[in-house]
Each structure stands twice: as structure tokens, then as C-alpha cells.
Design a protein around this motif. Structure first.
Motif, PDB file in Angstrom:
ATOM      1  N   LEU A  60      75.514  23.664  -7.813  1.00  0.00           N
ATOM      2  CA  LEU A  60      76.163  24.930  -8.169  1.00  0.00           C
ATOM      3  C   LEU A  60      77.453  25.105  -7.371  1.00  0.00           C
ATOM      4  N   GLY A  61      77.436  24.738  -6.099  1.00  0.00           N
ATOM      5  CA  GLY A  61      78.618  24.834  -5.258  1.00  0.00           C
ATOM      6  C   GLY A  61      79.751  23.935  -5.708  1.00  0.00           C
ATOM      7  N   ARG A  62      79.416  22.841  -6.366  1.00  0.00           N
ATOM      8  CA  ARG A  62      80.431  21.911  -6.873  1.00  0.00           C
ATOM      9  C   ARG A  62      81.154  22.456  -8.104  1.00  0.00           C
ATOM     10  N   ARG A  63      80.635  23.494  -8.686  1.00  0.00           N
ATOM     11  CA  ARG A  63      81.157  23.982  -9.963  1.00  0.00           C
ATOM     12  C   ARG A  63      82.340  24.924  -9.824  1.00  0.00           C
ATOM     13  N   GLY A  64      82.895  25.005  -8.657  1.00  0.00           N
ATOM     14  CA  GLY A  64      84.120  25.781  -8.514  1.00  0.00           C
ATOM     15  C   GLY A  64      83.946  27.048  -7.709  1.00  0.00           C
ATOM     16  N   THR A  65      85.010  27.807  -7.735  1.00  0.00           N
ATOM     17  CA  THR A  65      85.048  29.008  -6.930  1.00  0.00           C
ATOM     18  C   THR A  65      84.182  30.104  -7.536  1.00  0.00           C
ATOM     19  N   GLY A  66      83.821  31.026  -6.687  1.00  0.00           N
ATOM     20  CA  GLY A  66      83.037  32.161  -7.129  1.00  0.00           C
ATOM     21  C   GLY A  66      81.572  32.069  -6.762  1.00  0.00           C
ATOM     22  N   PHE A  67      81.109  30.868  -6.389  1.00  0.00           N
ATOM     23  CA  PHE A  67      79.698  30.683  -6.076  1.00  0.00           C
ATOM     24  C   PHE A  67      79.453  30.419  -4.593  1.00  0.00           C
ATOM     25  N   GLU A  68      80.543  30.295  -3.838  1.00  0.00           N
ATOM     26  CA  GLU A  68      80.407  29.900  -2.436  1.00  0.00           C
ATOM     27  C   GLU A  68      79.568  30.882  -1.629  1.00  0.00           C
ATOM     28  N   ASP A  69      79.787  32.177  -1.833  1.00  0.00           N
ATOM     29  CA  ASP A  69      79.049  33.175  -1.058  1.00  0.00           C
ATOM     30  C   ASP A  69      77.553  33.121  -1.348  1.00  0.00           C
ATOM     31  N   LEU A  70      77.206  32.988  -2.616  1.00  0.00           N
ATOM     32  CA  LEU A  70      75.789  32.902  -2.981  1.00  0.00           C
ATOM     33  C   LEU A  70      75.166  31.631  -2.415  1.00  0.00           C
ATOM     34  N   VAL A  71      75.830  30.514  -2.568  1.00  0.00           N
ATOM     35  CA  VAL A  71      75.304  29.244  -2.070  1.00  0.00           C
ATOM     36  C   VAL A  71      75.139  29.297  -0.555  1.00  0.00           C
ATOM     37  N   LYS A  72      76.137  29.825   0.145  1.00  0.00           N
ATOM     38  CA  LYS A  72      76.035  29.953   1.604  1.00  0.00           C
ATOM     39  C   LYS A  72      74.878  30.863   1.995  1.00  0.00           C
ATOM     40  N   ALA A  73      74.710  31.966   1.282  1.00  0.00           N
ATOM     41  CA  ALA A  73      73.606  32.887   1.574  1.00  0.00           C
ATOM     42  C   ALA A  73      72.253  32.203   1.379  1.00  0.00           C
ATOM     43  N   LYS A 117      66.170  36.457  -9.615  1.00  0.00           N
ATOM     44  CA  LYS A 117      66.942  37.476 -10.338  1.00  0.00           C
ATOM     45  C   LYS A 117      68.428  37.153 -10.428  1.00  0.00           C
ATOM     46  N   VAL A 118      68.952  36.394  -9.458  1.00  0.00           N
ATOM     47  CA  VAL A 118      70.396  36.151  -9.409  1.00  0.00           C
ATOM     48  C   VAL A 118      70.725  34.653  -9.503  1.00  0.00           C
ATOM     49  N   ALA A 119      70.233  33.868  -8.555  1.00  0.00           N
ATOM     50  CA  ALA A 119      70.670  32.475  -8.432  1.00  0.00           C
ATOM     51  C   ALA A 119      70.230  31.605  -9.606  1.00  0.00           C
ATOM     52  N   PHE A 120      68.964  31.681  -9.998  1.00  0.00           N
ATOM     53  CA  PHE A 120      68.492  30.824 -11.080  1.00  0.00           C
ATOM     54  C   PHE A 120      69.147  31.175 -12.415  1.00  0.00           C
ATOM     55  N   PRO A 121      69.224  32.468 -12.787  1.00  0.00           N
ATOM     56  CA  PRO A 121      69.942  32.776 -14.038  1.00  0.00           C
ATOM     57  C   PRO A 121      71.404  32.329 -14.003  1.00  0.00           C
ATOM     58  N   LEU A 122      72.056  32.487 -12.862  1.00  0.00           N
ATOM     59  CA  LEU A 122      73.437  32.034 -12.732  1.00  0.00           C
ATOM     60  C   LEU A 122      73.509  30.522 -12.925  1.00  0.00           C
ATOM     61  N   ALA A 123      72.625  29.799 -12.266  1.00  0.00           N
ATOM     62  CA  ALA A 123      72.608  28.337 -12.379  1.00  0.00           C
ATOM     63  C   ALA A 123      72.360  27.914 -13.823  1.00  0.00           C
ATOM     64  N   GLU A 124      71.475  28.605 -14.517  1.00  0.00           N
ATOM     65  CA  GLU A 124      71.208  28.248 -15.907  1.00  0.00           C
ATOM     66  C   GLU A 124      72.448  28.450 -16.769  1.00  0.00           C
ATOM     67  N   GLY A 125      73.193  29.513 -16.502  1.00  0.00           N
ATOM     68  CA  GLY A 125      74.404  29.757 -17.266  1.00  0.00           C
ATOM     69  C   GLY A 125      75.521  28.788 -16.936  1.00  0.00           C
TER      70      GLY A 125
END
Length: 153
Positions: A60-73, A117-125
């Protein structure tokens, strides 16, 4: 099988373990037994977190900007849970050992909720079914789970 489905299945097993621990720990007066329970949980949770980090969150982190905060968390919470479980091994009496163990269980519950609720749905999208199925095959290989003909060697 998509990786997110496999990880959700693992969450279900952890929820059962968390419930059992929360029910039994208040009556457990032997510090050694509390440390043993923490060590068993740590072995499973750390392995689960490692697979999530290496397969899902790194991708997910490799997919570009916008996900760094979630991945770090997610990485940070995995480390915090592991440190709480390690702290149990340094405790003195049973009460001192129970405290970080129960804190780790509660943090893991909260963390799982955020993933579900957040990470898995985001990853699926973001990653899509094809990538998640390939990652699911890698999960199966690492877990030595046979998924039938869908698993490539």
C-alpha cells in the motif's frame, strides 16, 4: 483468496483469544502463567503483524502519496503492541504482568477495528482484487496453508 480476507480470518481467531484472556487473567495469580500467556499471544500477534507489514502495508505504501500516515500508524501500532507484550516478561508479580498484557489486548482490539474499517477497505480499493489475491497466495505460502489449485508454486 484475497489477503484481506485471510487477515480478517486471523482477526477472528485473535478476538476469541482476547476474550478468553480477558475472562481468565483477573483470576490468574501466578506471574509465570501470565508471562506464558503473553508469550503465546506475542508469538501469534507478531507473526500476524509481520505479514501485514511486509505484504499489505508495504504494498500500500508503494502506491504513492496519501497513504504514508496510515501505513506509518499501522507499523507504529504493531511495534507498540509488541513492546507491551515484551514488557510483560519484565514484570514482577502477577498484577504487574497483567497490566501491560491487558493494555496490549485492548490496543490490538482498537488496532484491528481501524484495519477493518479503514485500512482493509482502502487497500481493496487501491490494490484491487488481482493484487490482493496474489498477496493472499503469498500469505498461504508463508502460513503453509493449502488453497487448492489457486496457489502457484
Amino acid at each position: 483468496m484475497k489477503l484481506t480476507d485471510a487477515l480478517l480470518g486471523e482477526h477472528g481467531v485473535f478476538y476469541a483469544a482476547f476474550g478468553r484472556l480477558e475472562a481468565e487473567l483477573p483470576d490468574l495469580d501466578d506471574a509465570c502463567a501470565v508471562r506464558e500467556q503473553a508469550a503465546l499471544l506475542a508469538a501469534a500477534l507478531v507473526s500476524h503483524a509481520q505479514i501485514e507489514d511486509e505484504l499489505l502495508f508495504t504494498e500500500l505504501g508503494r502506491r504513492g502519496t496519501g497513504f504514508e500516515d496510515l501505513v506509518k500508524a499501522m507499523f507504529d501500532q504493531h511495534e507498540h503492541i509488541a513492546s507491551l507484550l515484551a514488557r510483560v516478561q519484565d514484570g514482577g508479580d502477577a498484577a504487574q504482568c497483567r497490566e501491560p498484557l491487558l493494555e496490549a489486548v485492548q490496543l490490538a482490539r482498537d488496532h484491528f477495528a481501524r484495519e477493518e474499517k479503514v485500512a482493509f477497505p482502502l487497500a481493496e480499493g487501491v490494490l484491487g482484487d488481482g493484487t490482493l489475491e496474489l498477496l493472499g497466495e503469498e500469505w498461504a505460502r508463508r502460513r503453509t496453508v493449502w488453497l487448492g489449485e489457486a496457489v502457484r508454486s
